[in-house]
Write an enzyme that holds these catalytic residues in place. Sequence first.
Site, PDB file in Angstrom:
ATOM      1  N   MET A  97       0.835  -1.196   0.000  1.00  0.00           N
ATOM      2  CA  MET A  97       0.000   0.000   0.000  1.00  0.00           C
ATOM      3  C   MET A  97       0.870   1.245   0.000  1.00  0.00           C
ATOM      4  SD  MET A  97      -2.718  -1.121   2.917  1.00  0.00           S
ATOM      5  CE  MET A  97      -1.442  -1.927   3.883  1.00  0.00           C
ATOM      6  N   ILE A 155       1.966  -5.358   8.223  1.00  0.00           N
ATOM      7  CA  ILE A 155       3.377  -5.018   8.412  1.00  0.00           C
ATOM      8  C   ILE A 155       3.553  -3.509   8.290  1.00  0.00           C
ATOM      9  CG2 ILE A 155       5.728  -5.366   7.562  1.00  0.00           C
ATOM     10  CD1 ILE A 155       4.680  -8.002   6.317  1.00  0.00           C
ATOM     11  N   GLY A 185       1.374   4.049   4.806  1.00  0.00           N
ATOM     12  CA  GLY A 185       2.221   3.222   3.962  1.00  0.00           C
ATOM     13  C   GLY A 185       2.678   1.925   4.594  1.00  0.00           C
ATOM     14  N   SER A 186       2.421   0.805   3.960  1.00  0.00           N
ATOM     15  CA  SER A 186       2.731  -0.478   4.584  1.00  0.00           C
ATOM     16  C   SER A 186       2.412  -1.612   3.623  1.00  0.00           C
ATOM     17  CB  SER A 186       1.911  -0.635   5.872  1.00  0.00           C
ATOM     18  OG  SER A 186       0.570  -0.289   5.629  1.00  0.00           O
ATOM     19  N   ARG A 187       2.302  -2.834   4.181  1.00  0.00           N
ATOM     20  CA  ARG A 187       1.935  -3.965   3.339  1.00  0.00           C
ATOM     21  C   ARG A 187       1.251  -5.030   4.184  1.00  0.00           C
ATOM     22  NH1 ARG A 187       7.564  -7.139   2.487  1.00  0.00           N
ATOM     23  NH2 ARG A 187       6.829  -9.204   2.995  1.00  0.00           N
TER      24      ARG A 187
END
Length: 216
Positions: A97, A155, A185-187
């Site tokens: 993301m 994460i 912002g991440s995943r």
Amino acid sequence: MFHKEGHKIILITFIFIIASFLLVDNFIEIGWLRILILVALLAFLILILQFFRNPKRHTSLNSKQVVSPVDGKVVVIEEVFEKEYFKEKRLQVSVFMSPINVHVTRYPISGNVIFSKYHPGKYLVAWHPKASEENERTTVVVENETYGKVLYRQIAGALAKRIVNYAKLNDKALQGEDSGFIKFGSRVDLYLPLDTNIKVQLNQKVRGGESVIAEV
């Protein structure tokens, strides 16, 4: 519609913007500089509002399918050894993301929450190979009779400093429902059975709660 995790930040941002507008109006006389500052403040407000948006999604409930838990781009599809819960090989599908994506996390399947754990950690960039094991993260496992067990892991990235996880042990999960939020912002990694049928490709853009990642 904005996510509840953003209500406080949005209020603070509005107060900051209004105060800044008043200061600029009273103390800065250079026309072009005033316009530049006001445009920058407006852009900042739009960015915050966009980040915390929570659009309604229409999930077609299907016990044989796994839907994407988040909006973003598929960056990993590979067979890996999952160390924390399964301790065996699984198919990993990761969705990255960016800061402009919707950051709501949704349940990929319906079922029972049988595992939920938070891990403090580092803030490596979200696409770093070791981010899944070393960054701040939460691990959740949901099980149903049709699909079996699906693990998803929120994460944190280099900008994300807070992971919110609503999934508690023994909760009833409903596919597509809100299960958490990751700020800035991440995943999210999915770990699926080896015989699952992957329905996405690398670099494909997906929508949380709607795009089908895999099916039995």
